[in-house]
Design an enzyme around this catalytic site. Sequence first.
Site, PDB file in Angstrom:
ATOM      1  N   ARG A 179       5.158   4.122  -0.962  1.00 39.88           N
ATOM      2  CA  ARG A 179       4.680   4.122   0.424  1.00 39.88           C
ATOM      3  C   ARG A 179       3.761   2.926   0.640  1.00 39.88           C
ATOM      4  NH1 ARG A 179       4.003  10.413   2.438  1.00 39.88           N
ATOM      5  NH2 ARG A 179       6.239  10.710   2.723  1.00 39.88           N
ATOM      6  N   GLN A 189       8.456   0.473   4.517  1.00 45.38           N
ATOM      7  CA  GLN A 189       8.474   1.458   5.603  1.00 45.38           C
ATOM      8  C   GLN A 189       9.883   1.731   6.110  1.00 45.38           C
ATOM      9  OE1 GLN A 189       5.756  -0.171   8.458  1.00 45.38           O
ATOM     10  NE2 GLN A 189       3.980   0.837   7.569  1.00 45.38           N
ATOM     11  N   ASP A 237      11.630   4.347   3.741  1.00 48.26           N
ATOM     12  CA  ASP A 237      10.878   5.557   3.401  1.00 48.26           C
ATOM     13  C   ASP A 237      11.586   6.785   3.983  1.00 48.26           C
ATOM     14  OD1 ASP A 237       9.056   7.491   2.777  1.00 48.26           O
ATOM     15  OD2 ASP A 237       7.334   6.515   3.711  1.00 48.26           O
ATOM     16  N   SER A 243       9.401   9.959   4.799  1.00 42.20           N
ATOM     17  CA  SER A 243       8.728   9.926   6.095  1.00 42.20           C
ATOM     18  C   SER A 243       9.715  10.190   7.230  1.00 42.20           C
ATOM     19  CB  SER A 243       8.039   8.578   6.292  1.00 42.20           C
ATOM     20  OG  SER A 243       6.968   8.422   5.387  1.00 42.20           O
ATOM     21  N   TYR A 258      -0.703  11.123  -0.197  1.00 47.67           N
ATOM     22  CA  TYR A 258      -0.902  12.563  -0.242  1.00 47.67           C
ATOM     23  C   TYR A 258      -2.383  12.880  -0.451  1.00 47.67           C
ATOM     24  CZ  TYR A 258       4.157  12.979  -0.842  1.00 47.67           C
ATOM     25  OH  TYR A 258       5.516  12.907  -0.661  1.00 47.67           O
TER      26      TYR A 258
END
Length: 903
Positions: A182, A187, A190, A193, A288
């Site tokens: 991440r 992006q 991902d 996500s 996280y």
Amino acid sequence: MANLLKTVVTGCSCPLLSNLGSCKGLRGKKNFLRTFHTHQTLRCKAPVKQGIPYKQLTVGVPKEIFQNEKRVALSPAGVQSLVKQGFNVVVESGAGEASKFSDDHYRAAGAQIQGAKEALASDLVVKVRAPIVNPTLGVHEVDLLKTSGTLISFIYPAQNPDLLNKLSKRKTTVLAMDQVPRVTIAQGYDALSSMANIAGYKAVVLAANHFGRFFTGQITAAGKVPPAKILIVGGGVAGLASAGAAKSMGAIVRGFDTRAAALEQFKSLGAEPLEVDLKESGEGQGGYAKEMSKEFIEAEMKLFAQQCKEVDILISTALIPGKKAPVLFNKEMIESMKEGSVVVDLAAEAGGNFETTRPGELYIHKGITHIGYTDLPSRMATQASTLYSNNITKLLKAISPDKDNFYFDVKDDFDFGTMGHVIRGTVVMKDGKVIFPAPTPKNIPQGTPVKQKTVAELEAEKAATITPFRKTMTSASAYTAGLTGILGLGIAAPNLAFSQMVTTFGLAGIVGYHTVWGVTPALHSPLMSVTNAISGLTAVGGLALMGGHLYPSTTSQGLAALATFISSVNIAGGFLVTQRMLDMFKRPTDPPEYNYLYLLPAGIFVGGYLAALYSGYDIEQIMYLGSGLCCVGALAGLSTQGTARLGNALGMIGVAGGLAATLGVLKPGPELLAQMSGAMALGGTIGLTIAKRIQISDLPQLVAAFHSLVGLAAVLTCIAEYIIEYPHFAMDAAANLTKIVAYLGTYIGGVTFSGSLIAYGKLQGLLKSAPLLLPGRHLLNAGLLAASVGGIIPFMLDPGFTTGIMCLGSVSALSAIMGVTLTAAIGGADMPVVITVLNSYSGWALCAEGFLLNNNLLTIVGALIGSSGAILSYIMCVRSTNELFSKPDQLLSRISAVAFLWQ
């Protein structure tokens, strides 16, 4: 000599040379040398490319057989993208039916439709769920994979060691979509996500479906309906998606997370962030949260127990990687909720955050509806498959950028946030060898630890709170200083023309300041592009300084002609790039457009001026006013989707009117007019050609490339103006002002030129995306700035022409170097912000030209672009930083971009 020739033969890939053998296999050197020299046309082949040609590889898309799984790994659009890249694609029959993608859709995209065995036996297999036993075929999917093939799928290697053992026996290379780091550069790949975003949205939709009231509050003739109260626990992608969806439906939203950055995200979405009294950071790795202390958990439970009695809907998303989901709500808390309430457990697949959750089920416990589905993304199969397909296709293109061969290199030595980091983190098995987990990357950005404030410090802050009197006094003092400065500027003004120009500058700056505050985020790039095209009005300065006949006859005239030429490249290319960007938003269902009708006002504006000029009217200043207003309309139009195309048209009209008025003022002879027209026509043709041929994905970086031309044109114009005006300095009362403006314009243009080129290089992939953090860079930048500022002293004090030109040349070089050092220190993901900052700089350079040439149009447009660019930079920084609060690893680069703005 024989040894040298032996080296050539054995090290060369040419088949003929390799057949000659070594020197020892020949009878004599003489024959060897004669043989070598008789083949004069012999050449070594280029080094063989690594990897396998795309056309020799087959990508397989099997049907997902996991229970209730409706997603498919590739959409027809994804298949089309891979086929275009050169891959052969095999899709299992019926693989996309549950996602509303028929076999005919895949055939039309270029795929072959075959059975499960053929799809799984492909060179590269893409899946959603990890391989399992196929009940229809009675065999494990891993056993059907091609030996030494490649698998891309969700794997969860830490939880599935047996699966890794099976894959290892097949010598498989495995890319785990759940292990994509991440970081900023990843992006687009991902998938976690992407799926979490869908799950968060679907959770709110399901909650609304099972809740017995409106989400939004209403007051009707039949009575008052209070709004629903929703508590969302967990400020990751799923939690924030839930908060955004619930808020848009009118509910009162509260958010809780152990991470301060996530609470800021909740706040930015309009939710009320909840905190416990105990201060403890919950920041963990990979975006996280970490496990909290016993004291914190006790305070957290107390908060949750109170909230359960107040809220109507609970949505929880709390997960800890590799471990069972923490139980945050016990049975007593749930039973204390009002009857008819709804709880949605997005952590159900990992055990659940509610003690009463039944994973995979929907049921009612004592009047409280429990939604524990573990397949929420699959319940929006079409959308989920489309996003997952985009993740996979972007990942394949990123890890193997070669246009002909598929190849990626897995290295254990890599820097944080680079493609090496993405590849090493994603690949969990290489040719059957388990390489999970990935080693720690180098150069990890270290955030400054937050120091907890003592009670005494908090009391001191409270005491230092600004009182209403102090706040008003500060505001009054600021306005007093500003108005005093204006009076001083009027007294120090060398002539009336300067005062009028300052007035124009100030009013235009205020208009630019207020124009872009409401710009739609999706239109940031088109807005940058159109302002960049308008800033090509540096051509006006070049036209004003051009001279000679068919060709320039002096150095200054040559510089002016060159400035006009490169400005024209920027103008024509910039407007076409804007048009192509806006075309990306066009849908097949949109009504037809008749943009050619804007030729009517353009023709009236420019043609009417030419008619007035022919009739003897001098209305150039009114033309400048009209052009300036059109440029204001361009920026305002690009703020919303509905008026974006009008904005682009107004920009073209404004620039065309400004150039026409400039030619009208100059009244050049036929030969000089031909020279001017030729420079503009050639530059415009080149700009249109480049903008037309460039790929859609390269449009943002092309804006940066075009923008560098604006900076270069400003430098050339300022130097040319100095050369032309130098003989008059001794008699000109405003000579010092002219010299100062020329020096500042040269400095700003130099920074804009080199900074834009570096931004282009990073966005295009020609330069490394990672920040270039040179040792002592702050001292280097400070030294460059000091040298640039110090250079103005001999420039102003020494009246000599040679000294003046040397100072301008020096500041050009110093500012260009400074543009490189500042821009290179910022990550590639922040280049759009940097381009906007540089665009603002070009506006101030345009203002400098306006003051130099006493040209109202340049001053108006320059102030407009400079102020609006500064505000747009601020908006992009704030918006992007808010988006990244849940990803601390990306904040350092964003802060650097903000620092660049202030420097």
